[in-house]
Design an enzyme around this catalytic site. Structure first.
Site, PDB file in Angstrom:
ATOM      1  N   GLY A  46      56.414 148.393 107.990  1.00 20.65           N
ATOM      2  CA  GLY A  46      55.453 148.137 109.062  1.00 20.65           C
ATOM      3  C   GLY A  46      54.733 149.421 109.426  1.00 20.65           C
ATOM      4  O   GLY A  46      55.262 150.516 109.242  1.00 20.65           O
ATOM      5  N   GLN A  51      49.965 155.061 114.566  1.00 22.49           N
ATOM      6  CA  GLN A  51      50.659 156.036 113.713  1.00 22.49           C
ATOM      7  C   GLN A  51      49.718 156.785 112.783  1.00 22.49           C
ATOM      8  O   GLN A  51      50.090 157.829 112.249  1.00 22.49           O
ATOM      9  CB  GLN A  51      51.743 155.336 112.876  1.00 22.49           C
ATOM     10  CG  GLN A  51      52.887 154.804 113.717  1.00 22.49           C
ATOM     11  CD  GLN A  51      53.864 154.051 112.837  1.00 22.49           C
ATOM     12  OE1 GLN A  51      53.709 152.865 112.601  1.00 22.49           O
ATOM     13  NE2 GLN A  51      54.879 154.742 112.337  1.00 22.49           N
ATOM     14  N   CYS A  91      61.580 154.670 111.277  1.00 25.53           N
ATOM     15  CA  CYS A  91      60.140 154.664 111.547  1.00 25.53           C
ATOM     16  C   CYS A  91      59.471 155.704 110.665  1.00 25.53           C
ATOM     17  O   CYS A  91      60.004 156.805 110.499  1.00 25.53           O
ATOM     18  CB  CYS A  91      59.912 155.001 113.025  1.00 25.53           C
ATOM     19  SG  CYS A  91      58.181 155.069 113.489  1.00 25.53           S
ATOM     20  N   LEU A  92      58.310 155.362 110.106  1.00 26.65           N
ATOM     21  CA  LEU A  92      57.604 156.308 109.243  1.00 26.65           C
ATOM     22  C   LEU A  92      57.179 157.562 110.013  1.00 26.65           C
ATOM     23  O   LEU A  92      56.948 158.606 109.412  1.00 26.65           O
ATOM     24  CB  LEU A  92      56.375 155.639 108.608  1.00 26.65           C
ATOM     25  CG  LEU A  92      56.702 154.523 107.598  1.00 26.65           C
ATOM     26  CD1 LEU A  92      55.423 153.870 107.099  1.00 26.65           C
ATOM     27  CD2 LEU A  92      57.519 155.070 106.435  1.00 26.65           C
ATOM     28  N   HIS A 133      58.853 146.364 117.212  1.00 24.37           N
ATOM     29  CA  HIS A 133      58.774 147.812 116.951  1.00 24.37           C
ATOM     30  C   HIS A 133      57.302 148.248 116.866  1.00 24.37           C
ATOM     31  O   HIS A 133      56.917 149.269 117.448  1.00 24.37           O
ATOM     32  CB  HIS A 133      59.521 148.103 115.643  1.00 24.37           C
ATOM     33  CG  HIS A 133      59.476 149.524 115.179  1.00 24.37           C
ATOM     34  ND1 HIS A 133      60.612 150.295 115.024  1.00 24.37           N
ATOM     35  CD2 HIS A 133      58.443 150.323 114.791  1.00 24.37           C
ATOM     36  CE1 HIS A 133      60.270 151.501 114.587  1.00 24.37           C
ATOM     37  NE2 HIS A 133      58.951 151.546 114.432  1.00 24.37           N
ATOM     38  N   GLU A 134      56.482 147.462 116.143  1.00 23.39           N
ATOM     39  CA  GLU A 134      55.074 147.857 115.948  1.00 23.39           C
ATOM     40  C   GLU A 134      54.252 147.664 117.224  1.00 23.39           C
ATOM     41  O   GLU A 134      53.382 148.476 117.522  1.00 23.39           O
ATOM     42  CB  GLU A 134      54.453 147.079 114.778  1.00 23.39           C
ATOM     43  CG  GLU A 134      55.146 147.252 113.425  1.00 23.39           C
ATOM     44  CD  GLU A 134      55.405 148.687 113.019  1.00 23.39           C
ATOM     45  OE1 GLU A 134      54.667 149.584 113.444  1.00 23.39           O
ATOM     46  OE2 GLU A 134      56.381 148.908 112.274  1.00 23.39           O
ATOM     47  N   HIS A 137      54.631 150.585 119.345  1.00 21.15           N
ATOM     48  CA  HIS A 137      53.751 151.705 118.965  1.00 21.15           C
ATOM     49  C   HIS A 137      52.390 151.586 119.647  1.00 21.15           C
ATOM     50  O   HIS A 137      51.831 152.578 120.117  1.00 21.15           O
ATOM     51  CB  HIS A 137      53.520 151.723 117.449  1.00 21.15           C
ATOM     52  CG  HIS A 137      54.587 152.434 116.663  1.00 21.15           C
ATOM     53  ND1 HIS A 137      54.918 153.753 116.877  1.00 21.15           N
ATOM     54  CD2 HIS A 137      55.372 152.020 115.637  1.00 21.15           C
ATOM     55  CE1 HIS A 137      55.868 154.116 116.021  1.00 21.15           C
ATOM     56  NE2 HIS A 137      56.164 153.078 115.255  1.00 21.15           N
TER      57      HIS A 137
HETATM   58 NI    NI Z   1      57.552 152.894 113.698  1.00 18.32          NI
END
Ligand code: NI
Length: 167
Positions: A46, A51, A91-92, A133-134, A137
């Site tokens: 995701g 991000q 998380c990236l 989660h997204e 963000h």
């Molecule tokens: Ni993330």
């Protein structure tokens, strides 16, 4: 398509609240294509526009095993949230860090697709976690923010060390 640089925690830009997309147009579709490429390349399941330092309410997700089910959520809004589940998240924007976070087990989400049409999706399990989660963000929240202050400090120190090593 192009790979986009991913912001790393604790970059303050990850705290920005993303704005609603007022018109789904070619520039939206180009951004989504770049976000998908960036997510698959990372690799991740995701990615939120926040991000990649674009503060618009856009999320891409693919939780399939063979990376064949790209899901795009524009202006996603959580509706019903039921039950709870605790899973290990990563998380990236926080590479190498994984920890347990409590989320709703089932959620409904309304969103626009790439043609600007509205949809409603009911999700559970990993997809439900990923959606929560997204959307976090887009509201300026990283999963680390759900952990204890002690853990947050440890993670910040670790990220600072990583940054020094890779700089
Ligand atoms: Ni993330």
């Amino acid at each position: 398509m192009a790979l986009l640089p991913i912001l790393r925690f604790p970059d303050p830009r990850l705290k920005k609240v993303a704005a609603l997309v007022t018109k789904v147009d070619d520039s939206t579709r180009k951004l989504v294509a770049d976000m998908a490429e960036t997510m698959y390349e990372a690799p991740g399941i995701g990615l939120a526009a926040t991000q990649v330092d674009v503060h618009k309410r856009i999320v891409v997700i693919d939780v399939s095993e063979d990376k064949s089910e790209l899901r795009v959520f524009i202006n996603p809004t959580l509706g019903r949230c039921e039950g709870s589940q605790i899973g290990e998240e990563g998380c990236l924007s926080v590479p190498g860090i994984y920890d347990k976070v409590e989320r709703a087990e089932r959620v409904s989400v309304t969103y626009l697709d790439l043609d600007g049409k509205q949809h409603m999706l009911e999700a559970e399990g990993l997809l439900a976690v990923c959606i929560q989660h997204e959307i976090d963000h887009l509201n300026g929240t990283v999963f680390v923010d759900h952990l204890s202050l002690l853990k947050q400090t440890r993670i910040k120190n670790k990220m600072a060390k990583q940054a020094r090593v890779t700089a």
